[in-house]
Design a protein around this motif. Structure first.
Motif, PDB file in Angstrom:
ATOM      1  N   ILE A   1      47.528  45.293  51.633  1.00 54.86           N
ATOM      2  CA  ILE A   1      47.620  44.017  50.548  1.00 54.86           C
ATOM      3  C   ILE A   1      48.109  44.463  49.362  1.00 54.86           C
ATOM      4  O   ILE A   1      48.953  43.770  49.019  1.00 54.86           O
ATOM      5  N   MET A   2      47.406  45.513  48.733  1.00 56.84           N
ATOM      6  CA  MET A   2      47.956  45.848  47.417  1.00 56.84           C
ATOM      7  C   MET A   2      49.191  46.362  47.517  1.00 56.84           C
ATOM      8  O   MET A   2      50.045  46.044  46.420  1.00 56.84           O
ATOM      9  N   GLU A   3      49.602  47.051  48.430  1.00 60.86           N
ATOM     10  CA  GLU A   3      50.862  47.748  48.518  1.00 60.86           C
ATOM     11  C   GLU A   3      52.045  46.918  48.345  1.00 60.86           C
ATOM     12  O   GLU A   3      52.933  46.891  47.632  1.00 60.86           O
ATOM     13  N   ARG A   4      51.807  45.840  49.228  1.00 61.52           N
ATOM     14  CA  ARG A   4      52.736  44.696  49.491  1.00 61.52           C
ATOM     15  C   ARG A   4      52.739  43.727  48.233  1.00 61.52           C
ATOM     16  O   ARG A   4      53.925  43.173  47.894  1.00 61.52           O
ATOM     17  N   TYR A   5      51.732  43.558  47.917  1.00 55.35           N
ATOM     18  CA  TYR A   5      51.477  42.903  46.551  1.00 55.35           C
ATOM     19  C   TYR A   5      52.465  43.417  45.440  1.00 55.35           C
ATOM     20  O   TYR A   5      53.139  42.567  44.820  1.00 55.35           O
ATOM     21  N   LEU A   6      52.190  44.655  45.242  1.00 57.23           N
ATOM     22  CA  LEU A   6      52.815  45.160  43.893  1.00 57.23           C
ATOM     23  C   LEU A   6      54.318  45.502  44.127  1.00 57.23           C
ATOM     24  O   LEU A   6      55.194  45.288  43.310  1.00 57.23           O
ATOM     25  N   GLN A   7      54.896  45.597  45.629  1.00 56.54           N
ATOM     26  CA  GLN A   7      56.108  46.111  45.831  1.00 56.54           C
ATOM     27  C   GLN A   7      56.991  44.974  45.921  1.00 56.54           C
ATOM     28  O   GLN A   7      58.047  44.671  45.634  1.00 56.54           O
ATOM     29  N   ASP A   8      56.376  43.783  46.528  1.00 56.17           N
ATOM     30  CA  ASP A   8      57.194  42.858  47.164  1.00 56.17           C
ATOM     31  C   ASP A   8      56.996  41.476  46.346  1.00 56.17           C
ATOM     32  O   ASP A   8      57.901  40.665  46.141  1.00 56.17           O
ATOM     33  N   ILE A   9      55.603  41.122  45.790  1.00 57.62           N
ATOM     34  CA  ILE A   9      55.481  40.013  45.390  1.00 57.62           C
ATOM     35  C   ILE A   9      55.930  39.770  43.901  1.00 57.62           C
ATOM     36  O   ILE A   9      56.600  39.161  43.507  1.00 57.62           O
ATOM     37  N   VAL A  10      54.984  40.653  43.201  1.00 58.88           N
ATOM     38  CA  VAL A  10      54.897  40.669  41.659  1.00 58.88           C
ATOM     39  C   VAL A  10      56.412  40.706  41.060  1.00 58.88           C
ATOM     40  O   VAL A  10      56.785  39.909  40.325  1.00 58.88           O
ATOM     41  N   PRO A  11      57.492  41.593  41.576  1.00 54.84           N
ATOM     42  CA  PRO A  11      58.789  41.595  41.187  1.00 54.84           C
ATOM     43  C   PRO A  11      59.438  40.478  41.576  1.00 54.84           C
ATOM     44  O   PRO A  11      60.429  40.048  40.778  1.00 54.84           O
ATOM     45  N   LYS A  12      59.302  39.623  42.546  1.00 62.97           N
ATOM     46  CA  LYS A  12      59.563  38.309  42.768  1.00 62.97           C
ATOM     47  C   LYS A  12      59.263  37.347  42.051  1.00 62.97           C
ATOM     48  O   LYS A  12      59.988  36.270  41.679  1.00 62.97           O
ATOM     49  N   ILE A  13      58.017  37.324  41.565  1.00 63.42           N
ATOM     50  CA  ILE A  13      57.570  36.169  40.835  1.00 63.42           C
ATOM     51  C   ILE A  13      57.646  36.164  39.224  1.00 63.42           C
ATOM     52  O   ILE A  13      57.410  35.221  38.551  1.00 63.42           O
ATOM     53  N   CYS A  14      57.545  37.511  38.865  1.00 58.79           N
ATOM     54  CA  CYS A  14      57.482  37.557  37.218  1.00 58.79           C
ATOM     55  C   CYS A  14      58.637  38.245  36.627  1.00 58.79           C
ATOM     56  O   CYS A  14      59.404  38.653  37.312  1.00 58.79           O
ATOM     57  N   ALA A  15      58.691  37.526  35.524  1.00 56.50           N
ATOM     58  CA  ALA A  15      60.005  38.004  34.717  1.00 56.50           C
ATOM     59  C   ALA A  15      60.115  39.321  34.341  1.00 56.50           C
ATOM     60  O   ALA A  15      58.770  39.860  34.024  1.00 56.50           O
ATOM     61  N   PRO A  16      61.262  39.959  34.475  1.00 53.46           N
ATOM     62  CA  PRO A  16      61.077  41.471  34.390  1.00 53.46           C
ATOM     63  C   PRO A  16      60.549  41.795  32.836  1.00 53.46           C
ATOM     64  O   PRO A  16      60.668  40.927  31.993  1.00 53.46           O
ATOM     65  N   GLY A  17      60.229  42.880  32.379  1.00 51.46           N
ATOM     66  CA  GLY A  17      59.709  43.216  31.273  1.00 51.46           C
ATOM     67  C   GLY A  17      58.084  43.451  30.719  1.00 51.46           C
ATOM     68  O   GLY A  17      57.411  43.467  31.831  1.00 51.46           O
ATOM     69  N   ASP A  18      58.024  43.479  29.386  1.00 52.67           N
ATOM     70  CA  ASP A  18      56.455  43.594  29.069  1.00 52.67           C
ATOM     71  C   ASP A  18      56.224  42.561  27.964  1.00 52.67           C
ATOM     72  O   ASP A  18      57.031  42.235  27.002  1.00 52.67           O
ATOM     73  N   ASP A  19      55.238  41.750  28.071  1.00 57.90           N
ATOM     74  CA  ASP A  19      54.981  40.734  26.979  1.00 57.90           C
ATOM     75  C   ASP A  19      53.612  41.117  26.428  1.00 57.90           C
ATOM     76  O   ASP A  19      52.964  40.280  25.703  1.00 57.90           O
ATOM     77  N   LEU A  20      52.995  42.408  26.477  1.00 58.91           N
ATOM     78  CA  LEU A  20      51.812  42.742  26.384  1.00 58.91           C
ATOM     79  C   LEU A  20      50.595  42.285  26.644  1.00 58.91           C
ATOM     80  O   LEU A  20      49.345  42.499  26.207  1.00 58.91           O
ATOM     81  N   ASN A  21      50.660  41.014  27.489  1.00 55.45           N
ATOM     82  CA  ASN A  21      49.695  40.210  27.973  1.00 55.45           C
ATOM     83  C   ASN A  21      48.928  41.155  29.163  1.00 55.45           C
ATOM     84  O   ASN A  21      48.850  40.693  30.362  1.00 55.45           O
ATOM     85  N   TYR A  22      48.461  42.282  28.911  1.00 59.98           N
ATOM     86  CA  TYR A  22      47.833  43.208  30.060  1.00 59.98           C
ATOM     87  C   TYR A  22      46.700  42.718  30.607  1.00 59.98           C
ATOM     88  O   TYR A  22      46.497  42.458  31.874  1.00 59.98           O
ATOM     89  N   GLY A  23      45.863  42.571  29.934  1.00 54.79           N
ATOM     90  CA  GLY A  23      44.311  41.607  30.458  1.00 54.79           C
ATOM     91  C   GLY A  23      44.954  40.434  31.105  1.00 54.79           C
ATOM     92  O   GLY A  23      44.098  40.038  32.406  1.00 54.79           O
TER      93      GLY A  23
END
Ligand SMILES: O=C(O)C(=O)C[C@]1(C(=O)O)C=C[C@@H](O)C=C1
Length: 290
Positions: free
Chosen positions: A113-135
């Motif tokens: 689940i973790m692998e698929r979430y990081l590889q497939d899901i996060v890149p599709k739903i989030c804008a690329p880049g870094d907004d510093l909101n890590y927490g």
């Protein structure tokens, strides 16, 4: 779902109700995560030094710290809760007496689940880049992962319920004894339920991903800015639909695709794995012998 009640935990209709409710949890969790940028550094190991000696990513550190507290309040003693990290402390609350609904097993697909979430899901739903909101992104990731994990591991209860169906048990036993994975997969598959689920999910994602006006109408930004008329040329309409999609908090296609390619198949894998282990140490009743 009250897992302290065995009848609840094995009723297929009730289990499907839980999966329907979890659709809402998952869509909203994804919408929450999608507010923040990809923040890739939270997924890379070794970016920070952690006080618990963790060598992993910021997300893994965060998950582990949170799971420790949740373990202390006996979250993972519940048969529908599965941790992503270990080792975890013993609960500080006394153990609850869950009726033995599931056959003993150690199936935990959280790594997948973790692998698929990081590889497939996060890149599709989030804008690329870094907004510093890590927490914030790690908090939202955790909510998404926990909801997905619960949904997918519910496959165990569903498999048990199907196995206990007296009209099916003999067939399941024969297929399990033959280790016929494909035939088990076919027998537990219900295409009508899957198709209805995907239709409902698209509808929900469209609605939950839109805003509602004070008068109760569903709108997107473009509804106000670019009116569509019946005389609009096809090209204009298509462009409008694309704009409308991109203004949503989450794209319905992404949610449907996530379920079609990942959530449902992994739930079914859990069901098959569970069934393949179902006869271990179990006395087959006379009436169920083939
Ligand atoms: O509802 C069921 O019967 C399930 O097994 C769950 C589920 C799903 O993941 O949603 C999986 C397999 C079936 O084909 C239908 C739906």
């Amino acid at each position: 779902m009250n897992l302290l009640n065995k009848d609840d935990a094995l009723s297929l209709a009730r289990l499907r109700d839980v999966l329907i409710r979890l659709e809402d949890t998952i869509i909203f969790a994804l919408i929450e995560r999608a507010q923040f940028a990809l923040n890739d550094c939270t997924y890379q190991p070794g970016v920070y030094k952690y006080d618990n000696g963790s060598q992993g990513s910021f997300l893994e550190y965060f998950l582990h710290e949170m799971e420790k507290v949740h373990a202390r309040v006996r979250r993972y003693t519940s048969p529908d809760e599965y941790p992503f990290t270990s080792p975890l402390p013993e609960p500080m609350l006394p153990t609850l007496d869950f009726p033995p609904t599931l056959h003993p097993n150690k199936i935990n697909v959280n790594k997948d689940i973790m692998e698929r979430y990081l590889q497939d899901i996060v890149p599709k739903i989030c804008a690329p880049g870094d907004d510093l909101n890590y927490g914030s992104s790690a908090t939202r990731d955790t909510e998404c992962l926990q909801a997905l994990s619960k949904r997918i591991h519910y496959g165990k209860f569903i498999a048990e319920s199907k196995f206990m169906d007296p009209t099916q048990q003999k067939t399941y036993i024969r297929l399990i004894q033959n280790k016929d994975r494909d035939a088990i997969m076919e027998l537990l598959t219900n295409r009508t339920v899957e198709a209805a689920l995907l239709r409902r999910l698209r509808r929900k994602a469209l609605i939950y991903g839109s805003d509602i006006t004070e008068t109760g109408e569903i709108v997107t930004k473009e509804d106000q800015e670019t009116p569509t008329t019946s005389t609009a040329a096809n090209g204009d309409k298509q462009q409008h639909q694309q704009q409308e999609q991109s203004s949503r908090k989450i794209q319905a296609d992404v949610v449907v695709d996530l379920y079609e390619r990942f959530v449902i198949p992994l739930t079914k894998e859990v069901e098959v794995e569970y069934l393949l282990q179902r006869l271990d140490g179990w006395q087959i009743p006379e009436e169920s012998k083939n």
